[in-house]
Design an enzyme around this catalytic site. Structure first.
Site, PDB file in Angstrom:
ATOM      1  N   ARG A  29       0.922  -1.228  -0.213  1.00 46.66           N
ATOM      2  CA  ARG A  29       0.170  -0.074   0.197  1.00 46.66           C
ATOM      3  C   ARG A  29       0.383   1.401  -0.253  1.00 46.66           C
ATOM      4  O   ARG A  29       2.442   0.788   0.529  1.00 46.66           O
ATOM      5  CB  ARG A  29      -0.559   0.347   1.877  1.00 46.66           C
ATOM      6  N   SER A  31       0.839   4.155   2.236  1.00 47.79           N
ATOM      7  CA  SER A  31       0.615   4.835   3.291  1.00 47.79           C
ATOM      8  C   SER A  31       2.265   4.387   3.549  1.00 47.79           C
ATOM      9  O   SER A  31       2.805   3.246   3.410  1.00 47.79           O
ATOM     10  CB  SER A  31      -0.396   4.132   4.155  1.00 47.79           C
ATOM     11  N   LYS A 101      -2.209  -8.655  11.440  1.00 48.59           N
ATOM     12  CA  LYS A 101      -3.432  -7.925  11.852  1.00 48.59           C
ATOM     13  C   LYS A 101      -4.845  -7.532  10.791  1.00 48.59           C
ATOM     14  O   LYS A 101      -6.019  -8.347  11.272  1.00 48.59           O
ATOM     15  CB  LYS A 101      -3.437  -7.298  13.577  1.00 48.59           C
ATOM     16  N   ASP A 102      -4.592  -7.546   9.419  1.00 52.04           N
ATOM     17  CA  ASP A 102      -5.258  -5.942   8.890  1.00 52.04           C
ATOM     18  C   ASP A 102      -5.458  -7.745   8.498  1.00 52.04           C
ATOM     19  O   ASP A 102      -6.958  -7.459   6.854  1.00 52.04           O
ATOM     20  CB  ASP A 102      -4.644  -5.211   7.822  1.00 52.04           C
ATOM     21  N   SER A 150     -11.081   1.541  17.161  1.00 56.14           N
ATOM     22  CA  SER A 150     -10.814  -0.076  17.212  1.00 56.14           C
ATOM     23  C   SER A 150     -11.874  -0.576  18.010  1.00 56.14           C
ATOM     24  O   SER A 150     -11.815   0.754  19.461  1.00 56.14           O
ATOM     25  CB  SER A 150     -10.020  -0.143  18.246  1.00 56.14           C
ATOM     26  N   LEU A 151     -12.539  -1.207  18.374  1.00 58.55           N
ATOM     27  CA  LEU A 151     -14.038  -1.843  19.153  1.00 58.55           C
ATOM     28  C   LEU A 151     -12.968  -2.620  20.711  1.00 58.55           C
ATOM     29  O   LEU A 151     -13.602  -2.465  21.880  1.00 58.55           O
ATOM     30  CB  LEU A 151     -14.895  -2.347  18.882  1.00 58.55           C
ATOM     31  N   ARG A 152     -11.697  -2.955  20.064  1.00 57.44           N
ATOM     32  CA  ARG A 152     -11.415  -4.050  21.336  1.00 57.44           C
ATOM     33  C   ARG A 152     -10.204  -3.124  21.845  1.00 57.44           C
ATOM     34  O   ARG A 152     -10.539  -3.342  23.048  1.00 57.44           O
ATOM     35  CB  ARG A 152     -10.438  -4.583  20.443  1.00 57.44           C
ATOM     36  N   ARG A 153     -10.345  -2.046  21.084  1.00 55.21           N
ATOM     37  CA  ARG A 153      -9.386  -1.491  22.464  1.00 55.21           C
ATOM     38  C   ARG A 153     -10.402  -0.123  23.283  1.00 55.21           C
ATOM     39  O   ARG A 153     -10.528  -0.063  24.868  1.00 55.21           O
ATOM     40  CB  ARG A 153      -8.672   0.128  21.408  1.00 55.21           C
ATOM     41  N   ARG A 170     -10.136   8.519  12.814  1.00 53.88           N
ATOM     42  CA  ARG A 170      -9.778   7.625  11.282  1.00 53.88           C
ATOM     43  C   ARG A 170      -8.793   8.385  11.039  1.00 53.88           C
ATOM     44  O   ARG A 170      -7.833   9.361  11.201  1.00 53.88           O
ATOM     45  CB  ARG A 170     -10.602   7.258  10.182  1.00 53.88           C
ATOM     46  N   GLY A 171      -8.080   7.345   9.670  1.00 58.03           N
ATOM     47  CA  GLY A 171      -6.804   7.724   9.168  1.00 58.03           C
ATOM     48  C   GLY A 171      -5.993   7.110   9.126  1.00 58.03           C
ATOM     49  O   GLY A 171      -5.596   6.407  10.098  1.00 58.03           O
ATOM     50  N   THR A 175      -2.608  11.053   9.472  1.00 59.43           N
ATOM     51  CA  THR A 175      -3.129  12.154   9.860  1.00 59.43           C
ATOM     52  C   THR A 175      -3.629  12.059  11.204  1.00 59.43           C
ATOM     53  O   THR A 175      -4.320  13.629  11.629  1.00 59.43           O
ATOM     54  CB  THR A 175      -4.406  11.194   8.783  1.00 59.43           C
ATOM     55  N   ARG A 176      -3.977  10.544  11.924  1.00 61.57           N
ATOM     56  CA  ARG A 176      -3.902  10.942  13.078  1.00 61.57           C
ATOM     57  C   ARG A 176      -3.219  11.395  14.085  1.00 61.57           C
ATOM     58  O   ARG A 176      -3.775  12.122  15.704  1.00 61.57           O
ATOM     59  CB  ARG A 176      -4.400   9.460  13.531  1.00 61.57           C
ATOM     60  N   CYS A 264     -12.319  -7.337  12.452  1.00 61.19           N
ATOM     61  CA  CYS A 264     -12.473  -6.271  13.000  1.00 61.19           C
ATOM     62  C   CYS A 264     -14.223  -5.408  13.917  1.00 61.19           C
ATOM     63  O   CYS A 264     -14.092  -4.658  14.166  1.00 61.19           O
ATOM     64  CB  CYS A 264     -12.599  -5.314  11.690  1.00 61.19           C
TER      65      CYS A 264
HETATM   66  C1  DPM Z   1      -7.375  -3.516  12.937  1.00 64.34           C
HETATM   67  C2  DPM Z   1      -7.632  -2.684  13.871  1.00 64.34           C
HETATM   68  C3  DPM Z   1      -7.001  -1.762  13.924  1.00 64.34           C
HETATM   69  C4  DPM Z   1      -5.990  -2.181  12.788  1.00 64.34           C
HETATM   70  C5  DPM Z   1      -8.706  -2.949  14.989  1.00 64.34           C
HETATM   71  C6  DPM Z   1      -8.169  -3.391  15.970  1.00 64.34           C
HETATM   72  C7  DPM Z   1      -6.915   0.136  14.839  1.00 64.34           C
HETATM   73  C8  DPM Z   1      -7.736   0.860  14.293  1.00 64.34           C
HETATM   74  C9  DPM Z   1      -7.682   2.027  14.732  1.00 64.34           C
HETATM   75  C10 DPM Z   1      -8.109  -4.885  12.319  1.00 64.34           C
HETATM   76  N1  DPM Z   1      -6.317  -2.602  11.896  1.00 64.34           N
HETATM   77  O1  DPM Z   1      -6.712  -2.967  16.587  1.00 64.34           O
HETATM   78  O2  DPM Z   1      -8.582  -3.239  17.107  1.00 64.34           O
HETATM   79  O3  DPM Z   1      -7.179   2.107  15.896  1.00 64.34           O
HETATM   80  O4  DPM Z   1      -9.512   2.808  14.517  1.00 64.34           O
HETATM   81  C11 DPM Z   1      -3.769  -0.925  12.270  1.00 64.34           C
HETATM   82  C12 DPM Z   1      -2.527  -0.753  12.991  1.00 64.34           C
HETATM   83  C13 DPM Z   1      -1.601  -1.511  12.053  1.00 64.34           C
HETATM   84  C14 DPM Z   1      -1.569  -2.516  11.877  1.00 64.34           C
HETATM   85  C15 DPM Z   1      -2.374   0.469  13.542  1.00 64.34           C
HETATM   86  C16 DPM Z   1      -2.861   0.046  14.763  1.00 64.34           C
HETATM   87  C17 DPM Z   1       0.022  -1.106  12.518  1.00 64.34           C
HETATM   88  C18 DPM Z   1       0.655  -1.864  14.541  1.00 64.34           C
HETATM   89  C19 DPM Z   1       0.712  -3.572  13.294  1.00 64.34           C
HETATM   90  C20 DPM Z   1      -5.222  -1.217  11.254  1.00 64.34           C
HETATM   91  N2  DPM Z   1      -3.167  -2.819  11.319  1.00 64.34           N
HETATM   92  O5  DPM Z   1      -3.532  -0.370  15.425  1.00 64.34           O
HETATM   93  O6  DPM Z   1      -2.507   1.694  15.850  1.00 64.34           O
HETATM   94  O7  DPM Z   1       1.990  -4.040  12.081  1.00 64.34           O
HETATM   95  O8  DPM Z   1       0.294  -5.019  14.014  1.00 64.34           O
END
Ligand code: DPM
Length: 364
Positions: A29, A31, A101-102, A150-153, A170-171, A175-176, A264
């Site tokens: 990607r 980014s 994780k994505d 993140s709903l989890r967080r 988001r972003g 951006t965040r 997610c």
């Molecule tokens: C997924 C989540 C988020 C990303 C959901 C979660 C965070 C979304 C948010 C599945 N993917 O974690 O509960 O905070 O709005 C993402 C990040 C990274 C990979 C950024 C992040 C980098 C860290 C890594 C977005 N995907 O989580 O702050 O390599 O694991």
């Protein structure tokens, strides 16, 4: 005679790849985080294969375009991966680097994760507004607004820090941080420490969240390399990147999530450790406000010795992962551990918690 030939057919196939007769295209990607991650994988490959010709191809994905909607609301699981998989399918690229994780726990047919690199720190981190420098979450004023989509967080932190409020943000990472610093909408935001580290922004971290405060997402902090199932040369080539402990932990975590049918859009969190050939997996599910939760830990024996040859079971997949060189029995044990733990939570009512969370999130 080349040294590869001694290892038989499998390795002589990868001879092309290693000895520069084929250009290898690596999809990413656009980014900054994605490009940094891809760059680190390309460098690791170059170290192992100094003669290989590697070329990076950067693409924009749907997930990069929809920046105003919370991730959990978009629904489409392969948001960040679809365009890259199409390129992989058309042979426009040969491997794609993702934050594992994505990547959904079930990949479309024809694709597999051929390698998982050594995990970065998997924990979440708090980054505070410039007005709050030096503060941790418990020190923030009553009703301070914390940014996370993140709903989890949000679920875990609401439970642990009831004095705080949570709002979507988001972003991409740039951006965040900008939204945090340049406006007064958020007192702090929560991000994966791994992403911040890779971007060189570790100095912005004011607190690393311990598992008691917030457990991490499945596979957080690990990079996965997606390849075509039917490209043995590339599969063999990338297998040198596999880190045994990371592979086994991620298989267990992904298997837990898959068995719970989570993604997610539901709050699921994990924690895993390997200690003296025991793999421990803690998994939890939460209601959106964190008031309801189920959490348990199980363990299994694994071997963390890598194997040079793993021909007999060469291309067996576990939750979408084809990890050559990593003991196959241990991969199977890790996958079973994740399923067993999920089944334990399901027997205690995890399904109800997740169903309600999903419905509530859909109607937000
Ligand atoms: C997924 C989540 C988020 C990303 C959901 C979660 C965070 C979304 C948010 C599945 N993917 O974690 O509960 O905070 O709005 C993402 C990040 C990274 C990979 C950024 C992040 C980098 C860290 C890594 C977005 N995907 O989580 O702050 O390599 O694991």
């Amino acid at each position: 005679m080349s040294e590869d030939t001694a290892n038989g057919v499998r390795n002589s196939a990868s001879h092309n790849v290693k000895e520069n007769s084929r250009i290898i295209r690596v999809g990413t990607r656009k980014s900054q985080l994605a490009q940094t991650q891809t760059g680190s994988v390309v460098n690791m490959l170059k170290e192992q294969y100094p003669h290989a010709q590697l070329e990076v191809v950067a693409m924009t994905t749907t997930g990069d375009k929809i920046l105003d909607t919370a991730l959990s609301k978009i629904g489409e699981k392969s948001l960040f991966t679809k365009e890259l998989e199409t390129a992989l399918e058309k042979n426009e690229v040969d491997l794609v680097v993702h934050s594992l994780k994505d990547l959904p726990t079930t990949l479309p047919p024809g694709f597999t994760v051929g390698a998982i690199c050594k995990r970065e720190i998997p924990y979440d981190a708090v980054v505070v507004h410039p007005n709050n420098v030096g503060k941790t979450l418990d020190m923030l004023a009553e009703r301070s607004v914390i940014g996370t989509s993140s709903l989890r967080r949000a679920a875990q932190l609401k439970r642990r820090f009831p004095h705080l409020e949570f709002k979507d943000i988001r972003g991409n990472l740039n951006t965040r941080l900008k939204k945090l610093d340049e406006k007064d909408d958020y007192s702090a935001i929560v991000l994966a420490a791994a992403g911040l580290r890779r971007m060189g922004w570790e100095n912005r971290i004011s607190q690393i969240l311990e598992p008691e405060d917030c457990m991490y997402a499945v596979s957080q902090g690990a990079l996965g390399v997606e390849v075509r199932v039917n490209d043995p040369d590339i599969l063999e080539m990338v297998s040198v990147l596999n880190d045994t402990e990371t592979v086994l932990r991620c298989i267990a975590e992904r298997s837990f999530m898959k068995q719970l049918e989570g993604g997610c859009s539901v709050p699921i969190a994990v924690h895993s450790v390997i200690n003296e050939n025991q793999l421990y997996l803690t998994g939890a599910v939460y209601s959106l406000d964190g008031s309801d939760s189920l959490k348990d830990t199980m363990q299994t024996s694994v071997s963390t010795q890598t194997q040079d040859e793993d021909c007999s079971v060469a291309d067996v997949q576990h939750v979408g992962i084809t990890a050559k060189r990593i003991p196959h029995n241990s991969q199977a044990a890790a996958e079973k551990l994740g399923m067993d733990l999920a089944n334990l939570l399901l027997s205690k009512g995890a399904k109800d918690i997740l169903t309600v969370a999903r419905q509530l999130n859909d109607s937000r």
